[in-house]
Design an enzyme around this catalytic site. Sequence first.
Site, mmCIF file in Angstrom:
data_model
loop_
_atom_site.group_PDB
_atom_site.id
_atom_site.type_symbol
_atom_site.label_atom_id
_atom_site.label_comp_id
_atom_site.label_asym_id
_atom_site.label_seq_id
_atom_site.Cartn_x
_atom_site.Cartn_y
_atom_site.Cartn_z
ATOM 1 N N GLU A 11 34.486 34.534 47.828
ATOM 2 C CA GLU A 11 33.595 34.724 45.901
ATOM 3 C C GLU A 11 34.135 36.139 45.214
ATOM 4 O O GLU A 11 33.743 37.314 46.260
ATOM 5 C CB GLU A 11 32.006 34.791 46.122
ATOM 6 C CG GLU A 11 30.842 34.460 46.117
ATOM 7 C CD GLU A 11 31.207 32.930 45.865
ATOM 8 O OE1 GLU A 11 30.988 32.624 44.772
ATOM 9 O OE2 GLU A 11 30.928 31.615 46.971
ATOM 10 N N CYS A 42 28.649 39.525 39.871
ATOM 11 C CA CYS A 42 30.347 39.288 39.473
ATOM 12 C C CYS A 42 30.127 38.017 38.700
ATOM 13 O O CYS A 42 31.066 37.325 38.235
ATOM 14 C CB CYS A 42 29.933 38.354 40.736
ATOM 15 S SG CYS A 42 28.351 37.634 41.717
#
Lengths: 513, 513
Positions: A253, A292
């Site tokens: 990620e 994020c």
Amino acid sequence: MDSFLCGEWKKGKGEASTLFNPSTEEALAEASTAGLDLGAAVRFAREKGGPALRAMTFAQRAELLKRLAKGVADLREELIGIGIANAGNTRGDAKFDIDGASATLLYYADLGAKLGEQRVLADGEALPIGRSARLYGQHVLVPREGVAVHINAFNFPAWGMAEKLAVALLAGMPAITKPATATAMMTHRIVQKWVEDKVLPEGALQLLAGGAGDLLSHLRGQDVVAFTGSGSTAAQLRRSENLARYNVHLNVEADSLNAAVLGPDVQDGSETMNLFLAEVAKEITQKAGQKCTAVRRIYVARERVDAVRDALVERLREVKVGNPADEKTTMGPLATAAQLRDVREGIGRLASGAEVATGGAGAVDQKGYFVAPTLLVLREVPAGHPVNEIEVFGPVATMLAYGGAEDLVGQVAAGGGGLVSAVYSDDKEFVQRSVMGIAAHHGRVCIGGEKVAGQTVPPGTVMPQLLHGGPGRAGGGEELGGARGMALYQQRTALQGPRAMIEQLVGAPAAPK
Amino acid sequence: MDSFLCGEWKKGKGEASTLFNPSTEEALAEASTAGLDLGAAVRFAREKGGPALRAMTFAQRAELLKRLAKGVADLREELIGIGIANAGNTRGDAKFDIDGASATLLYYADLGAKLGEQRVLADGEALPIGRSARLYGQHVLVPREGVAVHINAFNFPAWGMAEKLAVALLAGMPAITKPATATAMMTHRIVQKWVEDKVLPEGALQLLAGGAGDLLSHLRGQDVVAFTGSGSTAAQLRRSENLARYNVHLNVEADSLNAAVLGPDVQDGSETMNLFLAEVAKEITQKAGQKCTAVRRIYVARERVDAVRDALVERLREVKVGNPADEKTTMGPLATAAQLRDVREGIGRLASGAEVATGGAGAVDQKGYFVAPTLLVLREVPAGHPVNEIEVFGPVATMLAYGGAEDLVGQVAAGGGGLVSAVYSDDKEFVQRSVMGIAAHHGRVCIGGEKVAGQTVPPGTVMPQLLHGGPGRAGGGEELGGARGMALYQQRTALQGPRAMIEQLVGAPAAPK
């Protein structure tokens, strides 16, 4: 701060990193992993933790997760204090991290309870193969027989750790969790509590509080690395010699230039407009933009840019930046001095050729790693402008103008792949064209509209039942998504043979999604 | 031999590679890709092929696959001739390759017909999220918007190509197929026929007949690489700068030390014993052992080794090695001079400390790349012996001795991850312990027993409905397995929003397995 390896708390011997309070720049703790035997930790996980977890049913592993969640809940007030001190969290930010951890552990405990008294999951139905009715094929999912190394980012020391751990443990894999050093106090305290409470079997969880040392060099084909962090570190990981050589399973990620799109149909003052403004302002400022999944690019129909900019600036100017130890503060500092430097530099780069509608690189100038909520406006993207290239990991977003749905889709896709974007519109055709146009470029796409105003989960909130991950720049990974997330920790194997034998081996209902 | 790029047949301009008849060492053709504009080919696929395929429903794409299968069937006799001449195939080997191609295309045509008039696949059920009954989540699978680069091995120039292509096209992605140069005549002829028949939309398939040049440097996050070949090349691919940087999706099928296990219960002369002997002998000699799924390690209970060796040697000695243009030949040569050199060297390494029961590195000495069926016996594995490390890609297997099921599982797992292994036994407890013990180390595990004797599909035959791939040394990839194989070519995206909007966007039944 010590590490929990091979069943014992151990201190590194080398030079230590210092952990700070990012509001006051006061030193809080030190961490070192130098000299620790990480090969032994890998073997300990494989030889002790793995067999113990694989011997348990899903229901039994679910019980472990429940107890882990209870451990977090029991510490909640103490952990909020740690989040405020070591991560610059507001009370709300800290609760978001901590309660996200508990909720994810509990979600996977529920899933495990549903999977019940089995250890092997059937994947799909049995298939007759060849000409014989006696010959069958059946896919199954079995735990990988190695260790899961979890490398987490600094922004979610509780949730980020728990999210990976819940899925690995439920799937039957032991983990070594490595928090980012700067904010590791939260992770450390939680693991300490779990160890005190003797929740997990020996070797099921180890904590590496500090640098990863030579950990990855010990991994082989049954091991897994789940990494959350920057794209450049991810690329190094992918290229590291033995991960490539042994095909160690790697989930990434990484960066993401998440978009929020305001549909051309949305009227000022409408419920959908208010939803858009509230969620975008929240995504920019929650955890000082250090998510994020935070919005980085805001797309507004060309003719509406000024009005929407003004409405958003109004909301952002209500934000009170400061030390979150003060209850009036609604946005804390960035987590580290390095983040402050990077974010200021990033704002500078984004601001080139753009209008700074509010905030800016130097808008706050006081002790601590503070930066103001910053909105930039870029009506046209000049050639070479980095708005589709750099993720500025702070309370910073850029508003951009689009023409029709096709132009919009092209602009959003130019971000190179993201975790989540959101479209706010009640126009079915616009939703169809924009959402399906950007779907291949995202792991998740949210739709906000009047039917769900006041009830939505904002796009930046990762939910355990839905996929977390995205293609391209976002790393190409897949976490969570209910049982889907367990795939990283499981080998899918096709069994082929006499029907009676296959049924004996599996004896299990199909895997739920 | 020319390449089909950007809708035209093109010749490379640089130094060419020569393709040989491996039985006679006669030169048959030349191939060069030097100077071809591969960046243009990538753009052509993305800009022409992708949109054309994505505009089609699954049922429409299924029609394409049917016509591709028909093209292969129409050429069958000619292709068998090419397999004999350019790949050293026996007639049976060539049919295995060619019919495997047609069957896989037809399997995916059937799957596509079942998926019908949709373009987006729902993945699992819609999930209520949050507190509101109006707020739903739904995972969908959409085609990636790049190009699929297919890098195939020399051993299956028809099937290997068709297997990857069927899945990519059905999923909605255009492909650039790159056969291994040495045996590319088969692939070239098939693509030529498809182009003549105008089966596919422009840009849906391009052929690169020769070296890959700078092809991979043009790939980005929506692109896919599916590679079949050696583990060392795979590791280079994984580490290549821009695949790592842009998180290009990479699927690898690499080396595999597939095992065949004879259960301690199986009596001489029993149906299960005959099945074991027949399938093992076939796996060693079919395509001269040049299958990634061929058996490399044979495990027999310690006290039975001599008897089983003798029975297997008897079968292997019936094999007639020679030029497959002669109909009496039952095993042809290796495909290239380089393979011959590698296999001879590999036999030499495996033979160190082992008994050469039949065959051996120098057993055939004539023009052409011939090697004899070779069985080695290794009762104990000496320290440092490469039997669990090197894949000798020819008609070569090593028989090893095991004690109980636990010892067996440890030995099989020491191969570091494989594509497929087989257990021959009618003892339920032994099957349970051995099959589930090795499952995590394989993509497929076969069980052979008296209930299916005479009806089995041998372990080395890859079936479209079952997974093809394996962990660790085998590359960590997943191909085929019905709809599972499309995952490489699809982005899984979670849609989140008002229930009515989500239903409108998806409007499709769940993805079948």
